[in-house]
Design a protein around this motif. Structure first.
Motif, PDB file in Angstrom:
ATOM      1  N   ARG A  36       5.403 -32.336 -14.771  1.00 45.21           N
ATOM      2  CA  ARG A  36       4.132 -31.610 -14.853  1.00 45.21           C
ATOM      3  C   ARG A  36       3.773 -30.974 -13.514  1.00 45.21           C
ATOM      4  N   LEU A  37       4.015 -31.693 -12.426  1.00 44.99           N
ATOM      5  CA  LEU A  37       3.714 -31.145 -11.106  1.00 44.99           C
ATOM      6  C   LEU A  37       4.621 -29.969 -10.786  1.00 44.99           C
ATOM      7  N   VAL A  38       5.899 -30.080 -11.131  1.00 47.13           N
ATOM      8  CA  VAL A  38       6.833 -28.968 -10.899  1.00 47.13           C
ATOM      9  C   VAL A  38       6.441 -27.760 -11.748  1.00 47.13           C
ATOM     10  N   GLY A  39       6.025 -27.999 -12.989  1.00 44.89           N
ATOM     11  CA  GLY A  39       5.577 -26.897 -13.834  1.00 44.89           C
ATOM     12  C   GLY A  39       4.362 -26.193 -13.258  1.00 44.89           C
ATOM     13  N   LEU A  40       3.414 -26.980 -12.730  1.00 47.01           N
ATOM     14  CA  LEU A  40       2.235 -26.386 -12.083  1.00 47.01           C
ATOM     15  C   LEU A  40       2.648 -25.550 -10.876  1.00 47.01           C
ATOM     16  N   LEU A  41       3.582 -26.061 -10.078  1.00 49.14           N
ATOM     17  CA  LEU A  41       4.048 -25.316  -8.913  1.00 49.14           C
ATOM     18  C   LEU A  41       4.762 -24.026  -9.318  1.00 49.14           C
ATOM     19  N   CYS A  42       5.510 -24.066 -10.417  1.00 52.46           N
ATOM     20  CA  CYS A  42       6.163 -22.842 -10.898  1.00 52.46           C
ATOM     21  C   CYS A  42       5.123 -21.774 -11.231  1.00 52.46           C
ATOM     22  N   ALA A  43       4.069 -22.172 -11.959  1.00 53.63           N
ATOM     23  CA  ALA A  43       3.031 -21.220 -12.340  1.00 53.63           C
ATOM     24  C   ALA A  43       2.300 -20.683 -11.117  1.00 53.63           C
ATOM     25  N   LEU A  44       1.961 -21.565 -10.176  1.00 50.90           N
ATOM     26  CA  LEU A  44       1.259 -21.125  -8.971  1.00 50.90           C
ATOM     27  C   LEU A  44       2.128 -20.198  -8.128  1.00 50.90           C
ATOM     28  N   THR A  45       3.416 -20.517  -8.024  1.00 54.08           N
ATOM     29  CA  THR A  45       4.314 -19.685  -7.212  1.00 54.08           C
ATOM     30  C   THR A  45       4.481 -18.305  -7.825  1.00 54.08           C
ATOM     31  N   PHE A  46       4.607 -18.252  -9.142  1.00 54.95           N
ATOM     32  CA  PHE A  46       4.722 -16.951  -9.814  1.00 54.95           C
ATOM     33  C   PHE A  46       3.468 -16.119  -9.565  1.00 54.95           C
ATOM     34  N   GLY A  47       2.301 -16.735  -9.716  1.00 52.13           N
ATOM     35  CA  GLY A  47       1.061 -16.020  -9.446  1.00 52.13           C
ATOM     36  C   GLY A  47       0.927 -15.621  -7.992  1.00 52.13           C
ATOM     37  N   LEU A  48       1.402 -16.487  -7.091  1.00 50.75           N
ATOM     38  CA  LEU A  48       1.316 -16.203  -5.664  1.00 50.75           C
ATOM     39  C   LEU A  48       2.178 -14.992  -5.293  1.00 50.75           C
ATOM     40  N   MET A  49       3.356 -14.873  -5.892  1.00 47.51           N
ATOM     41  CA  MET A  49       4.210 -13.718  -5.609  1.00 47.51           C
ATOM     42  C   MET A  49       3.560 -12.426  -6.102  1.00 47.51           C
ATOM     43  N   ALA A  50       2.957 -12.483  -7.281  1.00 47.60           N
ATOM     44  CA  ALA A  50       2.257 -11.305  -7.792  1.00 47.60           C
ATOM     45  C   ALA A  50       1.068 -10.957  -6.896  1.00 47.60           C
ATOM     46  N   LEU A  51       0.358 -11.977  -6.426  1.00 39.81           N
ATOM     47  CA  LEU A  51      -0.784 -11.748  -5.539  1.00 39.81           C
ATOM     48  C   LEU A  51      -0.332 -11.152  -4.203  1.00 39.81           C
ATOM     49  N   GLY A  52       0.801 -11.628  -3.690  1.00 34.66           N
ATOM     50  CA  GLY A  52       1.341 -11.066  -2.460  1.00 34.66           C
ATOM     51  C   GLY A  52       1.732  -9.615  -2.624  1.00 34.66           C
ATOM     52  N   SER A  53       2.308  -9.281  -3.793  1.00 34.70           N
ATOM     53  CA  SER A  53       2.656  -7.879  -4.048  1.00 34.70           C
ATOM     54  C   SER A  53       1.406  -7.015  -4.111  1.00 34.70           C
ATOM     55  N   LEU A  54       0.357  -7.519  -4.763  1.00 28.78           N
ATOM     56  CA  LEU A  54      -0.894  -6.758  -4.833  1.00 28.78           C
ATOM     57  C   LEU A  54      -1.496  -6.562  -3.446  1.00 28.78           C
ATOM     58  N   THR A  55      -1.430  -7.600  -2.612  1.00 27.75           N
ATOM     59  CA  THR A  55      -1.945  -7.488  -1.246  1.00 27.75           C
ATOM     60  C   THR A  55      -1.215  -6.397  -0.471  1.00 27.75           C
ATOM     61  N   ARG A  56       0.106  -6.317  -0.672  1.00 26.25           N
ATOM     62  CA  ARG A  56       0.882  -5.312   0.058  1.00 26.25           C
ATOM     63  C   ARG A  56       0.571  -3.908  -0.431  1.00 26.25           C
ATOM     64  N   VAL A  57       0.594  -3.701  -1.766  1.00 23.49           N
ATOM     65  CA  VAL A  57       0.422  -2.339  -2.274  1.00 23.49           C
ATOM     66  C   VAL A  57      -1.002  -1.827  -2.048  1.00 23.49           C
ATOM     67  N   MET A  58      -1.958  -2.736  -1.899  1.00 16.91           N
ATOM     68  CA  MET A  58      -3.324  -2.318  -1.605  1.00 16.91           C
ATOM     69  C   MET A  58      -3.552  -2.094  -0.111  1.00 16.91           C
ATOM     70  N   GLY A  59      -2.512  -2.337   0.697  1.00 16.95           N
ATOM     71  CA  GLY A  59      -2.637  -2.144   2.135  1.00 16.95           C
ATOM     72  C   GLY A  59      -3.518  -3.176   2.809  1.00 16.95           C
ATOM     73  N   ALA A  60      -3.561  -4.384   2.216  1.00 12.55           N
ATOM     74  CA  ALA A  60      -4.435  -5.439   2.743  1.00 12.55           C
ATOM     75  C   ALA A  60      -3.671  -6.493   3.531  1.00 12.55           C
ATOM     76  N   GLY A  61      -2.388  -6.219   3.846  1.00 10.74           N
ATOM     77  CA  GLY A  61      -1.557  -7.230   4.483  1.00 10.74           C
ATOM     78  C   GLY A  61      -2.039  -7.671   5.853  1.00 10.74           C
ATOM     79  N   LEU A  62      -2.738  -6.803   6.570  1.00 12.07           N
ATOM     80  CA  LEU A  62      -3.260  -7.157   7.895  1.00 12.07           C
ATOM     81  C   LEU A  62      -4.790  -7.157   7.908  1.00 12.07           C
ATOM     82  N   SER A  63      -5.384  -7.388   6.750  1.00  9.75           N
ATOM     83  CA  SER A  63      -6.846  -7.450   6.701  1.00  9.75           C
ATOM     84  C   SER A  63      -7.377  -8.628   7.494  1.00  9.75           C
ATOM     85  N   CYS A  64      -6.582  -9.695   7.573  1.00  7.35           N
ATOM     86  CA  CYS A  64      -6.876 -10.799   8.490  1.00  7.35           C
ATOM     87  C   CYS A  64      -5.907 -10.650   9.661  1.00  7.35           C
ATOM     88  N   PRO A  65      -6.353 -10.188  10.807  1.00 12.02           N
ATOM     89  CA  PRO A  65      -5.425  -9.856  11.892  1.00 12.02           C
ATOM     90  C   PRO A  65      -4.903 -11.054  12.667  1.00 12.02           C
TER      91      PRO A  65
END
Length: 297
Positions: free
Chosen positions: A25-54
């Motif tokens: 169950r813990l590994v399954g939760l981590l899989c879901a969070l990691t998948f969402g985290l990668m999508a969130l990272g892609s959104l951060t990059r394409v929105m030009g927000a990668g250095l919003s926290c300098p």
């Protein structure tokens, strides 16, 4: 004595819970969070927000800074990443504590996941301190995909599954090769994205070799996935159908993002997410077929 026997039959003694269920169950939760985290990272990059926290690990020297939409994207991405890191540490602690009651392969696999998440944390810090240097950003993506694949290997092996019938002896190797080729294509895509190669190529013929390598890489990745689908069609048809759907969606999204020159962030994020799902499905297919091969042996 008879009354005691009746009570025991009506209320059997509690048995010790299987620790593999909690780990799964813990590994399954981590899989879901990691998948969402990668999508969130892609959104951060394409929105030009990668250095919003300098700065790093704080944001403007604060745990909770003033949040406009761009700062929020980068800040929230960091919070989810920290949660994934903490849960991975917890996973390793749980596996080590219950190691005598768990499969022997789980300890080194959990240690690998911890090592990857530590490397990922260092790369995440360097992406900020090195101002989104393209090679570090690409390594950040590649490590995330490796971490995701490691979790999927553990989840697949921990999940009970019926025996696979009529499996070709080539399926494990075809699926494994397909996963490696798709992973290489994702790395090429990361190089294109981190250098904004599509924009630069269209605007001034710069970095066109990077863009062209990614376009050429579509061919072996597609052929490898189709081969995996063909070998899995009879023994694992639902997974083969899922792979076919993901492949068609990924090709369609790739054409759309190229045609629209990355002007629609949702398409770009979906392109990365479907690519991760395609890689993950090939990893699952390879693990299932390898497990069945060694089970039969």
């Amino acid at each position: 004595m008879a009354n005691l026997r009746v009570k025991l039959l009506a209320n059997p003694p509690a048995t010790t819970a299987d620790p593999a269920i909690g780990v799964r169950r813990l590994v399954g939760l981590l899989c879901a969070l990691t998948f969402g985290l990668m999508a969130l990272g892609s959104l951060t990059r394409v929105m030009g927000a990668g250095l919003s926290c300098p700065d790093w690990p704080l944001c403007y020297g604060q745990v909770l800074p003033h949040l406009d939409p761009y700062i929020f994207l980068e800040w929230f991405h960091r919070q989810v990443a920290q949660l994934v890191g903490l849960l991975t540490v917890g996973l390793c602690a749980l596996v080590w504590w219950q190691r005598r009651r768990l499969p022997g392969w789980l300890v080194p696999l959990a240690a690998l996941a911890l090592a990857l998440v530590l490397v990922q944390g260092i790369l995440g810090a360097l992406t900020v301190t090195q101002y989104l240097r393209f090679d570090i950003v690409t390594a950040h993506l590649g490590t995330a995909m490796l971490y995701f694949a490691t979790l999927l290997v553990a989840l697949t092996l921990l999940t009970p599954a019926p025996a696979i019938r009529s499996q070709s002896r080539f399926l494990p190797w075809v699926a494994s090769a397909g996963a490696l080729i798709v992973y290489a294509q994702i790395i090429l895509g990361g190089l294109v994205a981190s250098q904004w190669a599509l924009h630069q190529c269209l605007a001034g013929s710069l970095l066109c070799n990077v863009m062209n390598n990614h376009l050429v890489g579509v061919v072996p990745a597609t052929l490898a996935t189709l081969a995996s689908i063909g070998f899995a069609w009879k023994p694992l048809r639902p997974l083969a159908l899922a792979l076919l759907g993901l492949l068609l969606a990924q090709i369609g999204l790739g054409v759309a993002t190229f045609w629209l020159q990355l002007s629609v962030p949702a398409l770009t994020v979906a392109h990365l997410a479907i690519g991760a799902a395609l890689l993950g499905s090939l990893v699952v297919l390879a693990v299932l077929s390898l497990r069945e091969r060694y089970r039969s042996v």
